[in-house]
Design a protein around this motif. Structure first.
Motif, PDB file in Angstrom:
ATOM      1  N   THR A  77      -7.204 -11.184   1.027  1.00  0.00           N
ATOM      2  CA  THR A  77      -6.148 -10.177   0.890  1.00  0.00           C
ATOM      3  C   THR A  77      -4.930 -10.491   1.759  1.00  0.00           C
ATOM      4  OG1 THR A  77      -7.183  -8.780   2.585  1.00  0.00           O
ATOM      5  CG2 THR A  77      -7.754  -8.332   0.290  1.00  0.00           C
ATOM      6  N   ALA A  78      -4.900 -11.666   2.382  1.00  0.00           N
ATOM      7  CA  ALA A  78      -3.748 -12.021   3.207  1.00  0.00           C
ATOM      8  C   ALA A  78      -2.528 -12.358   2.360  1.00  0.00           C
ATOM      9  CB  ALA A  78      -4.091 -13.204   4.115  1.00  0.00           C
ATOM     10  N   ASP A  79      -2.707 -12.483   1.037  1.00  0.00           N
ATOM     11  CA  ASP A  79      -1.584 -12.681   0.110  1.00  0.00           C
ATOM     12  C   ASP A  79      -0.961 -11.358  -0.309  1.00  0.00           C
ATOM     13  OD1 ASP A  79      -2.486 -15.248   0.244  1.00  0.00           O
ATOM     14  OD2 ASP A  79      -2.828 -15.505  -1.908  1.00  0.00           O
ATOM     15  N   VAL A 123     -11.196 -13.601   9.651  1.00  0.00           N
ATOM     16  CA  VAL A 123     -11.516 -12.215  10.001  1.00  0.00           C
ATOM     17  C   VAL A 123     -12.657 -12.236  11.016  1.00  0.00           C
ATOM     18  CG1 VAL A 123     -12.361  -9.997   9.153  1.00  0.00           C
ATOM     19  CG2 VAL A 123     -10.750 -11.333   7.768  1.00  0.00           C
ATOM     20  N   PRO A 124     -12.501 -11.585  12.150  1.00  0.00           N
ATOM     21  CA  PRO A 124     -13.541 -11.641  13.184  1.00  0.00           C
ATOM     22  C   PRO A 124     -14.934 -11.307  12.650  1.00  0.00           C
ATOM     23  CG  PRO A 124     -11.578 -10.592  14.060  1.00  0.00           C
ATOM     24  CD  PRO A 124     -11.323 -10.799  12.585  1.00  0.00           C
ATOM     25  N   ASP A 133      -1.105 -13.096  10.283  1.00  0.00           N
ATOM     26  CA  ASP A 133      -0.652 -12.011  11.137  1.00  0.00           C
ATOM     27  C   ASP A 133      -1.562 -10.793  11.003  1.00  0.00           C
ATOM     28  OD1 ASP A 133       1.289 -10.845  12.922  1.00  0.00           O
ATOM     29  OD2 ASP A 133       2.019  -9.666  11.233  1.00  0.00           O
ATOM     30  N   GLY A 134      -2.064 -10.313  12.133  1.00  0.00           N
ATOM     31  CA  GLY A 134      -2.918  -9.130  12.138  1.00  0.00           C
ATOM     32  C   GLY A 134      -4.396  -9.416  12.045  1.00  0.00           C
ATOM     33  N   VAL A 135      -4.787 -10.658  11.817  1.00  0.00           N
ATOM     34  CA  VAL A 135      -6.200 -10.932  11.561  1.00  0.00           C
ATOM     35  C   VAL A 135      -7.059 -10.710  12.809  1.00  0.00           C
ATOM     36  CG1 VAL A 135      -6.292 -13.420  12.087  1.00  0.00           C
ATOM     37  CG2 VAL A 135      -7.727 -12.472  10.264  1.00  0.00           C
ATOM     38  N   THR A 195     -10.977  -7.454   4.158  1.00  0.00           N
ATOM     39  CA  THR A 195     -10.775  -6.442   5.188  1.00  0.00           C
ATOM     40  C   THR A 195     -10.007  -5.272   4.593  1.00  0.00           C
ATOM     41  OG1 THR A 195      -9.833  -6.012   7.392  1.00  0.00           O
ATOM     42  CG2 THR A 195      -8.635  -7.544   5.984  1.00  0.00           C
ATOM     43  N   ASP A 196     -10.156  -4.118   5.196  1.00  0.00           N
ATOM     44  CA  ASP A 196      -9.334  -2.963   4.841  1.00  0.00           C
ATOM     45  C   ASP A 196      -8.075  -2.895   5.693  1.00  0.00           C
ATOM     46  OD1 ASP A 196     -10.784  -1.783   2.736  1.00  0.00           O
ATOM     47  OD2 ASP A 196     -12.178  -0.815   4.125  1.00  0.00           O
ATOM     48  N   ASP A 197      -7.954  -3.801   6.634  1.00  0.00           N
ATOM     49  CA  ASP A 197      -6.817  -3.805   7.561  1.00  0.00           C
ATOM     50  C   ASP A 197      -5.719  -4.743   7.061  1.00  0.00           C
ATOM     51  OD1 ASP A 197      -8.156  -2.107   9.473  1.00  0.00           O
ATOM     52  OD2 ASP A 197      -9.412  -3.850   9.954  1.00  0.00           O
ATOM     53  N   PRO A 198      -4.472  -4.480   7.450  1.00  0.00           N
ATOM     54  CA  PRO A 198      -3.377  -5.344   6.994  1.00  0.00           C
ATOM     55  C   PRO A 198      -3.404  -6.713   7.661  1.00  0.00           C
ATOM     56  CG  PRO A 198      -2.555  -3.671   8.524  1.00  0.00           C
ATOM     57  CD  PRO A 198      -3.986  -3.321   8.238  1.00  0.00           C
ATOM     58  N   VAL A 199      -3.427  -7.752   6.843  1.00  0.00           N
ATOM     59  CA  VAL A 199      -3.331  -9.138   7.303  1.00  0.00           C
ATOM     60  C   VAL A 199      -2.325  -9.832   6.394  1.00  0.00           C
ATOM     61  CG1 VAL A 199      -4.530 -11.335   7.626  1.00  0.00           C
ATOM     62  CG2 VAL A 199      -5.708  -9.188   8.148  1.00  0.00           C
TER      63      VAL A 199
END
Length: 311
Positions: free
Chosen positions: A36-38, A208-209, A170-172, A134-138
């Motif tokens: 989802t980083a795209d 992603v961690p 960014d954000g990962v 992830t559900d978080d912004p990357v």
């Protein structure tokens, strides 16, 4: 617990969608973990290109000519936006827009991307578990001699013509795996890394961690499929990125990136000569026709991979 035939695929883009479809045609116990980083905001809408490519492919509605978008879609809205003076560098079909409008609305209400993705996939009849990394912004940021660009600007607007000097997700570092990601890696019988770009499709997932460690320690049979055949990528900038970032432009170069994470590497018949060098990395080598055409051909390839595992 998942079945002895359970498969988890790490995927991004058209190559990932094709392999996912092949496994989906063999059984229902399939999880697809998608890059989802795209993802981007375009025309104010939340766009998830890789998720949608996999979802449309598994739903049987993907455009067979491009591999992305919806078959038979029209561009009425985009044409009108152009008349209104907008730069329509990012093409979205009319039916495709419905996905993005619904995703944007649901996300604006605080609903996680993983939940929204599951709802959309179920509505289209997709039986596989389609899971964002992830559900978080990357966000993938691409450094070039011309400057730093968001991935979609580099890939679509600039037609991935720039030399890539570095990549940043960014954000990962602050992201967490979406529900189902770690379980998909730990509980599957087979984990397959699709023939997706190892840097910008698979790379963000592994960044992603917790994900790389889960794959490294998984008891599944882990196999990667090379997206590079005969020194070239079938689609996208994978080969150019290998060269730009200092790696050998070959299936061997890809195998080196995955060393320590896989039990087997699948390469095309045209690269059979690389098999001994890949085997020296401590992995089994599968040599076959890795080019996947229609659905039957994708099923053929997935079946061949599973047959190698049985040995």
């Amino acid at each position: 617990m998942r079945s002895d035939n359970s498969v988890t695929v790490l995927a991004g883009g058209v190559g990932g969608a094709k392999l996912a479809e092949g496994f989906a045609r063999l059984g229902d116990d399939l999880t697809v973990i998608v890059n989802t980083a795209d993802d981007a905001r375009v025309y104010g809408l939340a766009i998830s290109p890789d998720l949608d490519t996999v979802m449309y492919t598994l739903a049987g509605i993907a455009n067979p000519r491009t591999g992305w978008g919806i078959d038979g879609d029209t561009l009425t809205v985009l044409d009108q936006m152009r008349r209104l003076g907008q730069d329509t560098w990012f093409s979205l079909g009319d039916a495709d827009l419905a996905t993005h409008v619904l995703r944007t609305d649901r996300r604006s209400r605080g609903i996680p991307l993983s939940t929204v993705t599951a709802e959309l996939a179920a509505a289209l009849g997709v039986r596989a578990a389609l899971v964002p990394m992830t559900d978080d912004p990357v966000a993938t940021l691409v450094d070039t001699p011309a400057g730093r660009f968001a991935f979609q600007e580099y890939f679509v607007a600039r037609r991935h013509a720039d030399t890539v000097t570095a990549l940043t997700f960014d954000g990962v570092a602050e992201a967490s795996p979406a529900p189902g990601v770690l379980e998909g890696l730990r509980e599957a019988a087979v984990v397959a890394i699709a023939p997706s770009n190892p840097f910008v499709s698979v790379g963000p997932i592994l960044a992603v961690p917790g994900v790389r460690a889960a794959l490294a320690s998984s008891t599944a049979w882990r196999v990667a499929v090379s997206p590079v055949i005969g020194g070239a990528a079938l689609k996208g900038p994978a080969a150019q990125m290998l060269a730009d970032l200092g790696h050998e432009v070959s299936a061997l170069g890809v195998a080196r990136l995955y060393a320590g994470l896989i039990d087997a590497m699948c390469i095309d018949e045209r690269d059979a000569g690389l098999a001994p060098a890949i085997a020296d990395l401590g992995v089994d080598v599968i040599v076959t026709n890795t080019v996947m055409g229609d659905g039957a051909d994708r099923e053929r390839f997935a079946r061949e991979l599973l047959a190698k595992r049985a040995r």
